[in-house]
Design a protein around this motif. Structure first.
Motif, PDB file in Angstrom:
ATOM      1  N   ASN A   1       7.712  -5.765   7.187  1.00 29.52           N
ATOM      2  CA  ASN A   1       6.956  -5.029   8.205  1.00 29.52           C
ATOM      3  C   ASN A   1       7.852  -4.476   9.315  1.00 29.52           C
ATOM      4  OD1 ASN A   1       4.448  -3.987   8.938  1.00 29.52           O
ATOM      5  ND2 ASN A   1       4.067  -5.621  10.426  1.00 29.52           N
TER       6      ASN A   1
ATOM      7  N   HIS B   1       7.783  -5.663  -6.219  1.00 30.31           N
ATOM      8  CA  HIS B   1       7.990  -6.883  -5.439  1.00 30.31           C
ATOM      9  C   HIS B   1       9.357  -6.814  -4.761  1.00 30.31           C
ATOM     10  CE1 HIS B   1       4.426  -8.912  -6.927  1.00 30.31           C
ATOM     11  NE2 HIS B   1       4.764  -8.597  -8.173  1.00 30.31           N
ATOM     12  N   ALA B   2       9.624  -7.783  -3.900  1.00 33.09           N
ATOM     13  CA  ALA B   2      10.880  -7.791  -3.145  1.00 33.09           C
ATOM     14  C   ALA B   2      12.097  -7.867  -4.051  1.00 33.09           C
ATOM     15  CB  ALA B   2      10.885  -8.949  -2.145  1.00 33.09           C
TER      16      ALA B   2
ATOM     17  N   LEU C   1       8.559  -4.646   3.315  1.00 36.88           N
ATOM     18  CA  LEU C   1       7.765  -5.854   3.081  1.00 36.88           C
ATOM     19  C   LEU C   1       7.835  -6.816   4.272  1.00 36.88           C
ATOM     20  CD1 LEU C   1       8.510  -6.554  -0.699  1.00 36.88           C
ATOM     21  CD2 LEU C   1       6.446  -5.596   0.320  1.00 36.88           C
TER      22      LEU C   1
ATOM     23  N   GLN D   1       4.231   0.826   2.692  1.00 37.52           N
ATOM     24  CA  GLN D   1       3.510  -0.430   2.681  1.00 37.52           C
ATOM     25  C   GLN D   1       2.201  -0.285   1.896  1.00 37.52           C
ATOM     26  OE1 GLN D   1       2.928  -1.323   6.841  1.00 37.52           O
ATOM     27  NE2 GLN D   1       4.695  -2.702   6.904  1.00 37.52           N
TER      28      GLN D   1
ATOM     29  N   ASP E   1       2.950  -8.563  -0.448  1.00 37.31           N
ATOM     30  CA  ASP E   1       4.131  -8.775  -1.297  1.00 37.31           C
ATOM     31  C   ASP E   1       4.418  -7.593  -2.201  1.00 37.31           C
ATOM     32  OD1 ASP E   1       1.828  -9.129  -2.779  1.00 37.31           O
ATOM     33  OD2 ASP E   1       2.736 -10.646  -4.102  1.00 37.31           O
TER      34      ASP E   1
ATOM     35  N   ALA F   1       5.296  -3.272  -2.402  1.00 41.27           N
ATOM     36  CA  ALA F   1       5.621  -1.985  -1.791  1.00 41.27           C
ATOM     37  C   ALA F   1       5.373  -0.882  -2.810  1.00 41.27           C
ATOM     38  CB  ALA F   1       7.076  -1.956  -1.332  1.00 41.27           C
TER      39      ALA F   1
END
Length: 361
Positions: free
Chosen positions: A75, A27-28, A73, A105, A110, A112
């Motif tokens: 893009n 996640h981010a 994330l 991606q 949400d 990666a």
């Protein structure tokens, strides 16, 4: 069990466990939805404990990975690659591990995909691929060259025999005999070059320690004084399907080269060859991943391989010893490759290590 752990255990992402590289779904904020078994093995931690933390915490310089994951994330780009260092677990004495990082991606906005490739592993795989390509090219060259040599060689020998019968001078007859002898020597060399490609592959159950014991007995019979051949075996290694005689010849060629390189230490009485067997796990050989592999080391305390030929020792007709044929290691490599394995060598003065890696079922 938390929802991420349930998801990790049951999701299709477990297919990543079959990869030799480290993979994480991130996640981010760096928390992981999934990490594969290669990641567990490298860090020596359980998957559960890794899912509790942030992947960023495992990087020596986390800012780069954090920025790249965020950009992917958002893009801004679909894939990014960079070099980084992975921290070892607390309490570990190991230095940070250099890795090549690939952030990609996924279909889920949400998440990666972060893949970490050990720099050393990538270098080894590249080296193995070059060795396989070189061995194949060498095999074709040897086969073609040998056949081109054989035909005129037979004619030369036949003409020399006829000449020997016709001449009356003893001196000329001796010259003719020299031609015959040299033609026979070249014929023997050609036969040795072609031998591994002619001999059928006889497959049966192989116990690697029976192979090592046979080699040990042969070496000690030839060098009974001043040389110790030490056993360092993992007796849990299972039998596997292979050609026992080919493997004996491969190990013997390496061990015999080592014994000959140890002549000064043999005279001093402190020469040593060590036959060491171990199990390697999750290895990649020739772009294919294997759960288990046999790792056989032939180590010696000799002067080491000259640096001038270190990168070419598996080439045919390359020898570091005066009078050597330069075929022993070439044949050893051919026999090991016929078992889908590889040979690597590391050598410094006082420690030369030939490592044979053969996949196990």
């Amino acid at each position: 069990m938390s929802s991420p752990e349930r998801f990790a255990a049951s999701s299709p992402y477990v297919a990543f466990d079959h990869l030799a590289t480290m993979v994480a779904l991130v996640h981010a904020d760096g928390t992981c939805l999934f990490v594969n078994s290669a990641f567990e093995n490298v860090l020596g931690l359980s998957r559960r404990s890794m899912l509790r933390g942030s992947l960023f915490d495992w990087m020596v310089e986390p800012a780069t990975l954090r920025d790249v994951v965020g950009a992917v994330l958002r893009n801004e780009f679909s894939i990014s690659r960079f070099e980084a260092q992975l921290r070892r677990p607390p309490g570990s004495s190991g230095d940070p591990l250099p890795v090549h990082v690939i952030v990609t991606q996924t279909d889920e906005p949400d998440l990666a995909l972060v893949e970490l490739v050990e720099i050393e592993q990538q270098t080894r795989q590249d080296r193995e691929e070059r060795a396989l390509d070189q061995a194949q090219a060498t095999k074709e060259l040897i086969r073609n060259l040998a056949h081109e040599i054989k035909n005129p060689l037979g004619g030369i020998r036949g003409a020399a025999q006829l000449l020997q019968m016709e001449v009356e001078s003893r001196g000329l007859s001796e010259y003719a005999q020299v031609i015959i002898n040299e033609a026979d020597r070249l014929q023997a060399l050609v036969d040795r070059l072609l031998a591994p490609h002619r001999k059928p592959h006889v497959v049966g159950d192989v116990n690697i320690h029976e192979v090592c014991e046979r080699v040990r007995a042969l070496i000690l019979a030839e060098f009974p004084k001043g040389l110790a051949v030490v056993r360092d075996y993992d007796t849990s290694i299972p039998e596997f399907r292979g050609d026992r005689e080919q493997l004996i010849q491969a190990v013997l060629n390496i061990a015999h080269n080592a014994a000959q390189a140890l002549h000064e230490r043999i005279q001093a009485g402190d020469a040593c060859i060590r036959l060491k067997t171990r199990i390697a796990r999750q290895v990649t050989v020739g772009k294919q991943r294997y759960r288990l592999a046999l790792e056989l080391h032939i180590l010696d305390n000799g002067p080491g391989i000259p640096e001038s030929i270190r990168d070419r020792i598996f080439y045919p007709l390359v020898s570091g010893r005066e009078g050597g044929s330069g075929l022993g290691l070439t044949l050893a490599q051919t026999f090991v490759q016929q078992h889908h394995g590889t040979i690597e060598c590391e050598s410094v003065p006082g420690n030369t290590d030939f490592k044979i890696l053969i996949p196990l079922p």
